[in-house]
Every structure is written in C-alpha cells, then in structure tokens.
Scaffold this motif. Structure first.
Motif, short mmCIF file in Angstrom:
data_model
loop_
_atom_site.label_atom_id
_atom_site.label_comp_id
_atom_site.label_asym_id
_atom_site.label_seq_id
_atom_site.Cartn_x
_atom_site.Cartn_y
_atom_site.Cartn_z
N GLY A 170 44.17 43.08 27.84
CA GLY A 170 44.03 42.27 26.63
C GLY A 170 44.09 43.10 25.36
O GLY A 170 43.43 42.77 24.37
N GLY A 171 44.86 44.19 25.38
CA GLY A 171 45.02 45.03 24.20
C GLY A 171 43.87 45.97 23.92
O GLY A 171 43.87 46.66 22.90
N THR A 172 42.89 46.05 24.80
CA THR A 172 41.71 46.90 24.60
C THR A 172 41.49 47.78 25.82
O THR A 172 41.63 47.32 26.96
CB THR A 172 40.44 46.05 24.36
N ASP A 173 41.18 49.04 25.57
CA ASP A 173 40.85 49.95 26.67
C ASP A 173 39.66 49.36 27.44
O ASP A 173 38.65 48.99 26.84
CB ASP A 173 40.48 51.33 26.10
N ILE A 174 39.80 49.28 28.76
CA ILE A 174 38.73 48.62 29.54
C ILE A 174 37.40 49.36 29.44
O ILE A 174 36.34 48.78 29.69
CB ILE A 174 39.13 48.46 31.02
N ARG A 175 37.41 50.63 29.06
CA ARG A 175 36.16 51.37 28.88
C ARG A 175 35.41 50.92 27.64
O ARG A 175 34.23 51.25 27.47
CB ARG A 175 36.44 52.86 28.84
N ASP A 176 36.09 50.14 26.77
CA ASP A 176 35.44 49.61 25.57
C ASP A 176 35.05 48.14 25.73
O ASP A 176 34.46 47.55 24.82
CB ASP A 176 36.37 49.75 24.36
N LEU A 177 35.41 47.53 26.87
CA LEU A 177 35.11 46.12 27.09
C LEU A 177 33.78 45.96 27.81
O LEU A 177 33.35 46.83 28.56
CB LEU A 177 36.22 45.49 27.95
N ASP A 178 33.15 44.81 27.58
CA ASP A 178 31.97 44.46 28.37
C ASP A 178 32.42 44.27 29.81
O ASP A 178 33.40 43.54 30.08
CB ASP A 178 31.34 43.18 27.83
N LEU A 179 31.72 44.91 30.75
CA LEU A 179 32.17 44.92 32.14
C LEU A 179 32.18 43.52 32.73
O LEU A 179 33.12 43.14 33.45
CB LEU A 179 31.27 45.85 32.97
N ASP A 180 31.15 42.73 32.43
CA ASP A 180 31.10 41.36 32.96
C ASP A 180 32.23 40.52 32.39
O ASP A 180 32.84 39.70 33.10
CB ASP A 180 29.76 40.72 32.64
N ALA A 181 32.52 40.71 31.10
CA ALA A 181 33.60 39.95 30.47
C ALA A 181 34.95 40.32 31.08
O ALA A 181 35.81 39.45 31.29
CB ALA A 181 33.61 40.21 28.96
N LEU A 182 35.14 41.61 31.36
CA LEU A 182 36.38 42.07 31.99
C LEU A 182 36.55 41.45 33.37
O LEU A 182 37.60 40.87 33.69
CB LEU A 182 36.37 43.60 32.09
N ARG A 183 35.52 41.57 34.18
CA ARG A 183 35.64 41.11 35.57
C ARG A 183 35.68 39.59 35.68
O ARG A 183 36.17 39.05 36.67
CB ARG A 183 34.49 41.68 36.40
N ALA A 184 35.16 38.90 34.65
CA ALA A 184 35.23 37.44 34.64
C ALA A 184 36.68 36.96 34.51
O ALA A 184 37.00 35.82 34.89
CB ALA A 184 34.40 36.87 33.49
N GLU A 185 37.55 37.81 34.01
CA GLU A 185 38.96 37.46 33.83
C GLU A 185 39.82 37.88 35.02
O GLU A 185 41.04 37.70 35.00
CB GLU A 185 39.52 38.13 32.56
N ILE A 186 39.19 38.44 36.05
CA ILE A 186 39.94 39.00 37.18
C ILE A 186 39.58 38.28 38.48
O ILE A 186 38.41 38.05 38.76
CB ILE A 186 39.67 40.51 37.32
N GLY A 187 40.60 37.94 39.25
CA GLY A 187 40.40 37.43 40.60
C GLY A 187 40.95 38.45 41.58
O GLY A 187 42.17 38.66 41.65
N LEU A 188 40.06 39.12 42.30
CA LEU A 188 40.46 40.19 43.22
C LEU A 188 40.46 39.68 44.65
O LEU A 188 39.46 39.14 45.13
CB LEU A 188 39.51 41.38 43.08
N ILE A 189 41.57 39.88 45.33
CA ILE A 189 41.64 39.60 46.76
C ILE A 189 41.83 40.96 47.44
O ILE A 189 42.92 41.53 47.42
CB ILE A 189 42.80 38.66 47.12
N PRO A 190 40.75 41.52 48.02
CA PRO A 190 40.82 42.89 48.53
C PRO A 190 41.66 43.03 49.79
O PRO A 190 41.99 42.05 50.46
CB PRO A 190 39.34 43.23 48.82
N GLN A 191 41.98 44.28 50.10
CA GLN A 191 42.80 44.58 51.26
C GLN A 191 42.14 44.10 52.55
O GLN A 191 42.79 43.61 53.46
CB GLN A 191 43.06 46.09 51.32
N LYS A 192 40.81 44.25 52.61
CA LYS A 192 40.05 43.75 53.76
C LYS A 192 39.18 42.61 53.26
O LYS A 192 38.08 42.83 52.76
CB LYS A 192 39.19 44.86 54.36
#
Length: 576
Positions: free
Chosen positions: A395-417
């Motif tokens: 979203g145009g911002t280094d993820i190290r500067d984003l709120d972690l919960d806000a970042l992960r709320a935008e992500i749907g992860l389907i892991p390898q296992k």
C-alpha cells in the motif's frame, strides 16, 4: 533469575502475602507455645496431682491448638491462591511473548521446548512458591523461636543445639549443591523427550509406511533412558536427605535424654522441662529439615526460571513501529525492492535481490526448485519474518512502518501446510471473520470447490474437525484453508503452494472461480506445477534464492533457461 521473576509476578499479591506472613507468625508462635504448656502440666499438674490445673491448662492448650489450625489453614489457602495466580500470570506472559515471535525465534527455541517452558517449567516455579509460602515463612520463625524457648527451658544443654543445627544444615547444603547440575540436565532431557514424542505422533503415518516402528521405539528409549538416568541421580541424592535428617535427629534426641536424665537425677532440671526441650529440639531440627526440603526444590525451580526468563527476555526480530503510518495507496499493491533474508550466522542468504510489483486484479506467480526461497518470500509480506536487507512495501508504505494488525488484516494467507483447528468446519471458516454468516461461508466454499463434500458430511458446517484437520483428506484440507481466507475478503491473497493436493480438474475449476473474486485484490501464488500459473500476469522465477526471470509464461520459455527446464521436465512427466 529466580528472585527477579518471583518479585515481578508476586507483586500483585503483596496484600495476600502480608496476611499470610502474619498468619504463619501466629500459627508458629502457637506451635512454640504448646510444649511450654505441656511442661507446665507435667511439672505443676501431674507431679503434684493437681487435676484442676491439668484441666484448665489442657483447655488452654486446646484453644491454642485451634488458633494454630485456623491460622495454618488460612495461610495455606492464601499461599495457594497467590501461587496459582502467579503461575497463571506467568503462563499468560510466556504465551503473549511467544505470540510476538517471528519464525526465526520460534525456530531458535523449538516448539517442544516452548511447550515445556510454559507447562513443566512454570509448574516447578509454582510448586516452589506454594511450598515456600507454607515452609519458608514458618521455618526461620520456628528455628529462632525454638532456640530461644529451648534456652529458656535449660541453658546447660544448649551446646547440643550448637552441634546439631549447623551439622544438619551443612549436610543438607552439600547434598543440595550436588543436585543442581542434575536438575539442569533433567529439564534439557525433558525437552528431548517432548521433541522425539512430538515428532513420532506427528509423523506416525510416515513411521508406519517405512516400517520404522522399531527404530523410533529405540530412539525414544534413548531419550527416555537419558531422562531416567538424570532423574535417578537426583532421586538418589534426594533419598539420602531423609536418612541424614533422621540420624542427626535421633542422635540429638538420645543426647538430650542422656544428659537431661543426669540433670534430673541431680535435681537441676524438671521432667517437664526435659519434655519441652525435646519438643523444641525436634521443632528446630524439623524447621531445618523443611528449609532443606525447600532448598532442594530451589535448584530445579532456578533452572526453570532461567529458561522461562530466556523466553520472556527474547525480543522478536519483527519490531513494531512506535508511530505506525497509514497505507499511502491501495493496500492491495505489494512491492519488493532488493529484498533479502538470511538467518543469523548463515554463510549465504536464503533470498536475495528480489524485485517485483504485484497489483490488484493481477496474478503474480512464484516458481522455482525446492529450497529456492519461495515460502520465505511469502512469509516476508505479512511480516512473519523481516527482511535483513531491502524493503517490502504494501500500500505504498514500508511494512516495518505499518501497524502489524492493520497489515495482516489486509492479508489472506493459505500456508503450504494448511492447518485446521479442533472444532467445526464453521468455526474454522470463521477464524478470520468471527461474524461471518452461513451464507458467506457457503459462498466461500463454492469458490474453493469445497461445498460439495461439506454438504455430504452428516452435520454440514457443524461437522467436527480434529486438531490439524486429520479427519479430512489433504485436498479437502487445502480447499477449507482457501475458503477460510476467502471468507475474510482481504486485499491480498497469498497462496503458498496451496493447490498441490488438488487434481488438475479441481485446480482449473478453482482458478476459474477465483478470477471474479480477484478483480479488486492482489493475488500472489507460489506453485510447483506450471499448469497452475500458466495464465498468471507475471511469473517470478527463483533459483537458489535469487530471481532469474520475471515475465509471462511465453516470454520466460524463450528468455529464462531455468523456467524452460521446469516446463520441459513437467511436460516430459505428463507425456510419460
């Protein structure tokens, strides 16, 4: 680390501890008063035949005994509540700390060790607190008070105490000092037993498929025998403590009776005073023994406290920003700039020099050989691990500067296992969106090609699922994991080789069903099969952690030898 740990986690229970100390003081004082009353009954009642004195003093002894019992029970109750509360707070703190760890810290400790530290290690510290509140407060009061009362009864036999008490304390100290290394070894070997057992339970199908039961039994036996050996060493020392205490106590009693008998014969001592002196000496030696018992527990609890403190003192390599920034653009835009990741002390990075931009409505695929860093790349985007060089921008911002919960709320992860939690299919699908309706769940299942097999289950969405999802097949587990991410409707979908257990027909239908959903979302797909990513808008080819190609399928066949080799090898297998 034991003392700082106890200070921190017992601080909320200061009032209860103060009350406990006061109650223990009263209870111990009552216990010290009883032998003196008994001596009075003997000297002033029994010897003189004064029944009234015996009854009145005996009644007073009953009152003192009742006070002792009430105070002791109340003190133990307060101590148990404080200890259980501290143990609860400690387990909560460890779980919270582990929850902040990245994959790097979890890998450093290992899951079996973290489980042991949050269960067995906390239990040992908690047990020390309980026993400490019961004994440590009482033992010094009883020892000092017993010495004073014994000297009050007869000063001439005090030299027996000067020999017995230091002798017992020295003996206990020598034994406890030898137990410390044994307790440390025990905790390490408990970790080893947990690790082997966890591997065997998790990999039971592999063990049976390769007929390795005997090998695994022998492997567990080695770890188990090692723990048993360390426990036996500590147990032998522990078993030595009680005979030493009994020998010193009995020798002291014999000495008191011998020399006290002569004093009575000479008329310098009363029979009641001898009885009281014997009681006080036994109370003194008992307090030393109880203190030694606690001292025996301290080494193991100290080792456990060190291990717990190690976890609590470990900071995650994923550092949260002090002032989080918002997304500068659409959160569905993902960009990697010269991204690199390497483990501490590793000679070469796992991933290096990765550059690409993924946008909403487009599919970015990642392919490469085994160990090329594909899953590592996926883990960088939700900050499960952090880049060691370069940047990951969402979203145009280094993820190290984003709120972690806000970042992960935008992500749907389907892991390898794909991992499913114990519960029901519905509870697993609602894991990312707790208020999702049944209609939303069925819609996600339709897209993930899982609605048909869920409808055939006896309870539909309420069908029970065991831990890890072992009650469903690998393909069903993958489709449920995909549906779980779809329920959330995030801006970024990360598929980490999430189609590997699907047949080609289901794979094709699933990708066709995903297309409308992905119009406004960014989709990054890690795959092993070329057929899964052939229609991707761009394909990143990794080889030994480095990008060797980026483009569409047709372009890469002509320009990227690594990709062409992967295509040829899979085509050859398909033809064969």
């Amino acid at each position: 680390m034991l003392i700082p740990l106890l200070k921190t986690y017992l601080a909320p229970y200061k009032r209860a501890i103060a009350g406990l100390i006061a109650l223990q003081f009263v209870a111990t004082g009552a216990a010290l008063y009883l032998p003196s009353l008994n001596a009075d009954i003997i000297d002033n009642g029994v010897v003189r035949g004064d029944t009234g004195y015996i009854l009145s003093t005996g009644a007073w002894m009953l009152v003192v005994s009742l006070v002792q019992i009430v105070c002791s029970v109340s003190a133990v109750l307060l101590g148990a509540k404080s200890a259980m509360g501290a143990g609860r707070d400690l387990r909560k703190a460890i779980l919270h700390r582990v929850g902040t760890f990245s994959a790097r810290e979890v890998g450093r400790f290992g899951a079996p060790s973290l489980i042991t530290r949050n269960t067995n290690d906390v239990q040992q510290v908690q047990l020390l607190i309980v026993m400490g509140f019961t004994i440590v407060v009482m033992a010094p009061i009883m020892c000092i008070g017993g010495v004073v009362m014994a000297l009050r009864e007869d000063l001439g036999l005090s030299w027996i105490l000067l020999i017995a008490v230091p002798g017992l304390a020295l003996s206990m100290g020598l034994i406890v000092a030898r137990m410390v290394p044994g307790f440390r070894a025990m905790q390490v070997r408990i970790d080893a037993v947990n690790r082997v057992l966890r591997e065997q339970i998790t990999g039971i199908r592999v063990v049976r498929a390769f007929v390795r039961e005997r090998f695994e039994i022998d492997r567990f036996a080695v770890a188990n025998d090692s723990l048993t050996s360390a426990a036996l060493h500590v147990g032998r020392l522990m078993a030595l403590m009680f005979p030493v205490v009994m020998v010193i106590s009995n020798v002291t009693s014999v000495a008191v009776i011998w020399f006290g008998g002569h004093a009575i014969n000479e008329g310098t001592m009363e029979i009641g005073a001898l009885s009281a002196l014997l009681s006080y000496i036994m109370l003194i030696l008992m307090s030393v023994m109880m203190a030694s018992f606690i001292a025996m527990m301290v080494p193991r609890a100290s080792v456990c406290a060190d291990r717990i403190s190690e976890v609590l003192a470990t900071e995650s390599s994923v550092v949260l920003p002090t002032e989080p920034k918002p997304f500068a653009t659409s959160p569905g835009i993902v960009e990697l700039r010269d991204a690199e990741f390497s483990y501490p002390g590793a000679e070469f990075p796992v991933l290096s020099g990765v550059n690409f931009r993924a946008e909403p409505g487009k599919v970015t695929a990642v392919i490469g050989g085994t160990g090329s860093g594909k899953s590592t790349l996926v883990n960088l985007i939700p900050r499960l691990i952090d880049v060691t060089a370069g940047k990951v921008i969402v979203g145009g911002t280094d993820i190290r500067d984003l709120d972690l919960d806000a970042l992960r709320a935008e992500i749907g992860l389907i892991p390898q296992k794909p991992f499913l939690f114990s519960g029901t299919i519905a509870s697993n699908l609602r894991y990312g969106k707790s208020d999702a309706t049944d209609e939303e769940l069925w819609d996600a299942l339709e897209i993930a090609q899982g609605a048909d097999f869920v409808r055939k289950m006896p309870d539909g969405l309420e069908t029970a699922v065991s831990q890890g999802g072992t009650t469903v097949s690998g393909g069903q587990r993958q489709r449920l994991a995909i549906a779980r991410a779809l329920v959330r409707r995030p801006s970024i979908y990360l598929f980490d080789d999430s189609f590997s257990a699907l047949d080609l027909t289901t794979d094709r239908r699933l990708r066709a069903a995903l297309a409308p959903v992905m119009k406004d979302a960014c989709m990054i797909v890690v795959a092993q099969r070329v057929s899964t990513i052939v229609d991707a808008d761009q394909i990143l080819v990794l080889d030994d952690g480095k990008p060797v190609g980026l483009g569409k399928h047709e372009d890469l066949i002509a320009t990227c030898p690594t990709y062409a080799e992967i295509v040829d090898s899979q085509h050859a297998v398909a033809v064969a």
